[in-house]
Scaffold this active site. Structure first.
Site, mmCIF file in Angstrom:
data_model
loop_
_atom_site.group_PDB
_atom_site.id
_atom_site.type_symbol
_atom_site.label_atom_id
_atom_site.label_comp_id
_atom_site.label_asym_id
_atom_site.label_seq_id
_atom_site.Cartn_x
_atom_site.Cartn_y
_atom_site.Cartn_z
ATOM 1 N N ASP A 88 11.077 98.225 -94.849
ATOM 2 C CA ASP A 88 11.516 97.461 -93.677
ATOM 3 C C ASP A 88 12.998 97.673 -93.368
ATOM 4 O OD1 ASP A 88 8.999 96.411 -93.995
ATOM 5 O OD2 ASP A 88 9.652 94.325 -94.175
ATOM 6 N N HIS B 162 12.645 97.737 -98.870
ATOM 7 C CA HIS B 162 13.579 97.856 -97.732
ATOM 8 C C HIS B 162 14.396 99.137 -97.809
ATOM 9 C CE1 HIS B 162 12.574 93.614 -98.100
ATOM 10 N NE2 HIS B 162 12.860 93.490 -96.817
HETATM 11 ZN ZN LIG Z 1 13.165 92.795 -92.282
#
Ligand SMILES: [Zn+2]
Length: 218
Positions: free
Chosen positions: A32, A175
């Site tokens: 992400d 992430h």
């Molecule tokens: Zn995020």
């Protein structure tokens, strides 16, 4: 209400999945908040291990790093929509939510040629208006089975968590980018991924994109 807004399995604010096919030993790695200048290092590890992944990108980061966004798409990974500027969606009007998601959709398509079919809400927080936005933009919500906490944990701890919780069809959330208010420890993410991919393959798991992992065996 807290369950409806944040629980990975809640469908209250629109159709959403948090785990793929449970009958097959498959996993989906998702990243992400990117792209970022750290994404290419991750792409190299994925390529060396022949592993496809799914990248939930923010429109503003795609505009900032268009060449890196294209490199992700060109290498055959799946791209998902993670809003334009990564706001928490709760307590916002439907028009704001729609605009955030439509703007990212447009940016990702025009920059990479890839039309996202998947959406992940920032911080996993969903709200009224999301159902309508997803329907209009033809997006399926994706939460996660395992979240790596790579914004604060060191690599060995992230790796242990993933090894402990890996199950058939798990969608793993990590992430590869930076949120304005909190820089994830991208170094830890990369080291954890380098360790867990071979370790999970050793255990018999294969890796797929989120769209692939949702398809049942037949
Ligand atoms: Zn995020």
């Amino acid at each position: 209400m807290t369950y409806a807004v944040r629980a990975p399995s809640s469908a209250f604010f629109g159709p959403s999945v948090y785990r793929g096919d449970r009958k097959r030993p498959v996993l989906a790695l998702t990243f992400d908040d990117g792209p970022s200048e750290s994404t290419p290092a991750l792409l190299e590890i994925l390529e060396a291990n022949q592993v496809p992944a799914t990248f939930f990108m923010c429109g503003q980061n795609v505009r900032r790093w268009p060449g890196i966004a294209r490199a992700v798409a060109d290498r055959g990974h799946e791209l998902g929509n993670h809003t334009d500027t990564h706001p928490r969606l709760d307590f916002h009007a439907s028009d704001f939510i729609f605009h955030e998601i439509a703007m990212a959709q447009e940016t990702i398509l025009t920059t990479t040629g890839f039309t996202p079919r998947l959406f992940r809400a920032p911080f996993g927080v969903r709200w009224f208006g999301l159902r309508r936005a997803q329907r209009h933009l033809n997006l399926l919500g994706v939460m996660w089975t395992i979240i790596g906490k790579d914004w604060k944990w060191p690599a060995p701890q992230i790796g242990r968590l993933i090894m402990d919780r890996a199950v058939n069809g798990a969608i793993i959330c990590l992430h590869d980018g930076r949120r304005v208010e909190q820089a994830p420890n991208v170094r830890a993410t990369i080291d954890a991924v380098r360790f867990v991919i071979p370790a999970l393959k050793e255990r018999g798991f294969q890796f797929e994109t989120v769209s692939q992992i949702l398809c049942p065996a037949n």
